[in-house]
Design a protein around this motif. Structure first.
Motif, PDB file in Angstrom:
ATOM      1  N   UNK A 263       0.863  -1.192   0.000  1.00 21.18           N
ATOM      2  CA  UNK A 263       0.000   0.000   0.000  1.00 21.18           C
ATOM      3  C   UNK A 263       0.891   1.230   0.000  1.00 21.18           C
ATOM      4  N   UNK A 264       1.018   1.838  -1.166  1.00 21.68           N
ATOM      5  CA  UNK A 264       1.981   2.923  -1.329  1.00 21.68           C
ATOM      6  C   UNK A 264       1.620   4.158  -0.505  1.00 21.68           C
TER       7      UNK A 264
ATOM      8  N   UNK B  63       7.233   8.564  -4.660  1.00 17.52           N
ATOM      9  CA  UNK B  63       6.146   7.579  -4.701  1.00 17.52           C
ATOM     10  C   UNK B  63       4.805   8.264  -4.978  1.00 17.52           C
ATOM     11  N   UNK B  64       4.570   9.385  -4.284  1.00 14.83           N
ATOM     12  CA  UNK B  64       3.293  10.109  -4.433  1.00 14.83           C
ATOM     13  C   UNK B  64       3.093  10.594  -5.864  1.00 14.83           C
ATOM     14  N   UNK B  65       4.157  11.030  -6.513  1.00 16.06           N
ATOM     15  CA  UNK B  65       4.065  11.511  -7.905  1.00 16.06           C
ATOM     16  C   UNK B  65       3.805  10.361  -8.877  1.00 16.06           C
ATOM     17  N   UNK B  66       4.490   9.239  -8.662  1.00 14.33           N
ATOM     18  CA  UNK B  66       4.325   8.082  -9.554  1.00 14.33           C
ATOM     19  C   UNK B  66       2.875   7.586  -9.539  1.00 14.33           C
ATOM     20  N   UNK B  67       2.300   7.522  -8.337  1.00 15.75           N
ATOM     21  CA  UNK B  67       0.953   6.940  -8.204  1.00 15.75           C
ATOM     22  C   UNK B  67      -0.149   7.990  -8.034  1.00 15.75           C
ATOM     23  N   UNK B  68       0.186   9.242  -8.274  1.00 14.31           N
ATOM     24  CA  UNK B  68      -0.776  10.347  -8.298  1.00 14.31           C
ATOM     25  C   UNK B  68      -1.580  10.498  -7.004  1.00 14.31           C
TER      26      UNK B  68
ATOM     27  N   UNK C 241      -1.528  -0.302 -16.082  1.00 13.63           N
ATOM     28  CA  UNK C 241      -1.616  -1.622 -15.439  1.00 13.63           C
ATOM     29  C   UNK C 241      -1.309  -1.582 -13.943  1.00 13.63           C
ATOM     30  N   UNK C 242      -0.451  -0.653 -13.525  1.00 15.26           N
ATOM     31  CA  UNK C 242      -0.143  -0.544 -12.097  1.00 15.26           C
ATOM     32  C   UNK C 242      -1.381  -0.147 -11.288  1.00 15.26           C
ATOM     33  N   UNK C 243      -2.281   0.577 -11.939  1.00 14.61           N
ATOM     34  CA  UNK C 243      -3.478   1.072 -11.245  1.00 14.61           C
ATOM     35  C   UNK C 243      -4.414  -0.061 -10.817  1.00 14.61           C
ATOM     36  N   UNK C 244      -4.319  -1.213 -11.487  1.00 21.45           N
ATOM     37  CA  UNK C 244      -5.150  -2.360 -11.103  1.00 21.45           C
ATOM     38  C   UNK C 244      -4.867  -2.788  -9.668  1.00 21.45           C
ATOM     39  N   UNK C 245      -3.611  -2.638  -9.264  1.00 25.60           N
ATOM     40  CA  UNK C 245      -3.220  -3.021  -7.906  1.00 25.60           C
ATOM     41  C   UNK C 245      -3.463  -1.900  -6.897  1.00 25.60           C
ATOM     42  N   UNK C 246      -3.436  -0.654  -7.397  1.00 30.11           N
ATOM     43  CA  UNK C 246      -3.596   0.500  -6.505  1.00 30.11           C
ATOM     44  C   UNK C 246      -5.069   0.823  -6.264  1.00 30.11           C
ATOM     45  N   UNK C 247      -5.876   0.757  -7.325  1.00 37.82           N
ATOM     46  CA  UNK C 247      -7.314   1.073  -7.209  1.00 37.82           C
ATOM     47  C   UNK C 247      -8.149  -0.089  -7.740  1.00 37.82           C
TER      48      UNK C 247
ATOM     49  N   UNK D 133      -5.858  -7.165  -7.524  1.00 32.15           N
ATOM     50  CA  UNK D 133      -5.454  -7.314  -6.123  1.00 32.15           C
ATOM     51  C   UNK D 133      -6.595  -7.926  -5.316  1.00 32.15           C
ATOM     52  N   UNK D 134      -6.298  -9.007  -4.614  1.00 31.08           N
ATOM     53  CA  UNK D 134      -7.312  -9.681  -3.811  1.00 31.08           C
ATOM     54  C   UNK D 134      -7.113  -9.345  -2.335  1.00 31.08           C
ATOM     55  N   UNK D 135      -8.105  -8.697  -1.755  1.00 26.08           N
ATOM     56  CA  UNK D 135      -8.173  -8.480  -0.315  1.00 26.08           C
ATOM     57  C   UNK D 135      -9.628  -8.655   0.108  1.00 26.08           C
TER      58      UNK D 135
END
Length: 542
Positions: free
Chosen positions: A110-111, A144-149, A279-285, A326-328
């Protein structure tokens, strides 16, 4: 018969758990129930890092609650040395320790938590007067904040950095303060823009939850005016990920409420494609990604585009199976809801209701048991209605009534008023079909009053209610003629801009056709599906 018996037993347990889950003291139990095996193991390692904790009372409390199927305070007091006066404080302590353990375990995944951790360290170093070291951790957090907005957190980081630069000599370049001022201004503008789009999306979603689709010209004018006046001007090429996401969400809800499913399909397709391009956003959101898929499938269902619907559903289930999402515990609930809802929709489209009951209901009830105490009541209502319609299509009117009553008897009258209204119409039909019509006049009157109360008294609803009201005065040999008359009246409104919404909830035309042709509703819908399929194949080979 086995399903009905199983459900009756299950319902008693479910009602008890729902009652208990409303108790604030049950929060600890619910938290422990959501822990995976690795999370439980990690908590034990975290707690036992201090040797004395191995035999501590809060660890014994954790062990006892972990083995419970439902919260039982009496059993806790019997199986531990905790006194009743100590229990409240002990539960609070255990709750806090579990949360700290979870935070430590999930920081790397969790970034935003990682950013907060760097920010906390930066503040500690700042308070010690170690300004250069503090700025280094702020720099790590900003990357990190800039990469993942994470723009809101990024603004907080920039403001803290500005404060250090403005008050202390940090050996930074003179131009740094100017750069930070510009960065802060740009972030504020970006956040304001993102908030405007997310607020619009949320307001539209709230309107849908309250009343559903537009019911008349007044509703249509209101929603169009609201959308136009609240959507900010934008240049799509300059939008970042979250701005595009909230824009697509707002557009989906706007078109959905207006029943413009073609435009809704386009917006929901763009929503899903946005994640495939990031594709990274699938794990973030992951929640937003799942919702996008669900609305895409929902619009294809309403457009009756079977081949495209099945393709998208297969892709969705494949991504879930392959771990691309992402599975939670949060996403598990949504995957449960969206998978079963759309599998049921597939059986609706095919007319394979009996097959759906056999294949879906048993596993659905088992999975429902796992998530019932964490499901939003809106989801529960939708699921009940879907199950009721599946049973109705299969000819099982008693189970149809059973599930419809769960919607009708609920106390949340301001939630999904549309669904509650049409549940009452289907209830009348199911009671008529099952022969449970001894109090039919009372049921008709109750449905009539509810439609008036909800301000949802329109032509199609009126004609159906009046049909049942007058059915008692019709001779048996005249009934088929009455069904034909009602079908002829209703077909005129099948493509009406507002009246057509009734047919989205209830396939009343197929039911009437089944009564006229002396066939089951399942056969009627299946025949329509096969006929459409043959037409598509013929046109393909022309």
């Amino acid at each position: 018969m086995k399903i009905i018996t199983y459900f009756s037993i299950y319902q008693i347990k479910y009602n008890y758990r729902i009652t208990m889950s409303n108790n604030k003291s049950n929060h600890l139990f619910l938290l422990i129930q959501t822990l995976s095996k690795s999370e439980k193991r990690n908590f034990k390692l975290y707690a036992n890092r201090i040797r004395i904790n191995k035999h501590a009372k809060f660890m014994k409390l954790f062990q006892v609650i972990s083995k419970m199927d439902f919260y039982d305070e009496k059993k806790i007091l019997e199986d531990t040395s905790i006194r009743k006066v100590q229990l409240s404080n002990m539960k609070s302590h255990l709750y806090k320790q579990i949360l700290i353990s979870l935070k430590l375990q999930h920081t790397d995944n969790n970034y935003d938590i990682k950013i907060r951790e760097y920010l906390d360290i930066a503040k500690i170093l700042y308070n010690k007067g170690l300004y250069i070291q503090s700025l280094k951790f702020l720099g790590k957090a900003k990357i990190i904040a800039k990469i993942y907005e994470y723009n809101s957190i990024l603004l907080e980081l920039v403001e803290f950095e500005k404060m250090i630069e403005s008050q202390h000599i940090t050996r930074s370049l003179h131009s740094k303060s100017g750069e930070l001022a510009v960065e802060s201004k740009e972030l504020i503008e970006k956040i304001q823009y993102t908030n405007a789009l997310s607020n619009l999306s949320l307001e539209l979603y709230g309107l849908y939850l309250k009343v559903g689709y537009v019911r008349n010209e007044k509703d249509k004018i209101f929603i169009e005016t609201y959308f136009r006046t609240n959507i900010p001007k934008f240049d799509f090429k300059k939008l970042f990920f979250y701005e595009k996401l909230f824009l697509h969400q707002a557009q989906v809800w706007y078109h959905y409420i207006r029943q413009d499913f073609i435009m809704c399909y386009r917006s929901s397709y763009k929503w899903v494609e946005l994640f495939k391009n990031h594709k990274k956003a699938k794990k973030i959101a992951p929640v937003s990604y799942l919702k996008g898929y669900h609305y895409l499938l929902g619009t294809l269902f309403y457009l009756n585009h079977y081949s495209k619907f099945t393709d998208v559903l297969k892709t969705f289930e494949k991504e879930v199976k392959n771990g691309e999402i992402l599975i939670n515990e949060n996403t598990k609930i949504l995957i449960f809801m969206y998978t079963y809802t759309n599998r049921i929709n597939k059986h609706y489209m095919e007319g394979s209701f009996s097959e759906g009951v056999q294949k879906i209901i048993p596993s659905l009830l088992i999975d429902f048991k796992k998530f019932s105490n964490r499901l939003d009541y809106h989801y529960i209502m939708v699921l009940y209605y879907k199950i009721a319609c599946l049973y109705f299509g299969s000819g099982d009117n008693l189970n149809t009534i059973r599930y419809l009553l769960k919607i009708i008897e609920n106390k949340k009258k301001n939630l999904r008023q549309d669904l509650q209204c049409f549940a009452r119409l289907l209830h009348l039909i199911a009671c008529y079909e099952s022969g449970l019509d001894e109090n039919m006049d009372q049921k008709i009157q109750s449905a009539y009053k509810f439609f008036i109360q909800m301000d949802d008294w329109y032509i199609v609803q009126k004609k159906i209610i009046y049909f049942f009201k007058n059915l008692g005065n019709v001779y048996p040999h005249q009934i088929k003629c009455q069904f034909k008359k009602l079908r002829d009246k209703l077909i005129k409104y099948y493509h009406h801009p507002y009246e057509k919404r009734t047919f989205l909830y209830l396939d009343i035309i197929s039911w009437l056709t089944s009564k006229i042709e002396n066939k089951s509703i399942e056969i009627i819908i299946k025949e329509k599906f096969l006929k459409k399929k043959k037409t598509i194949i013929k046109s393909f080979f022309k």
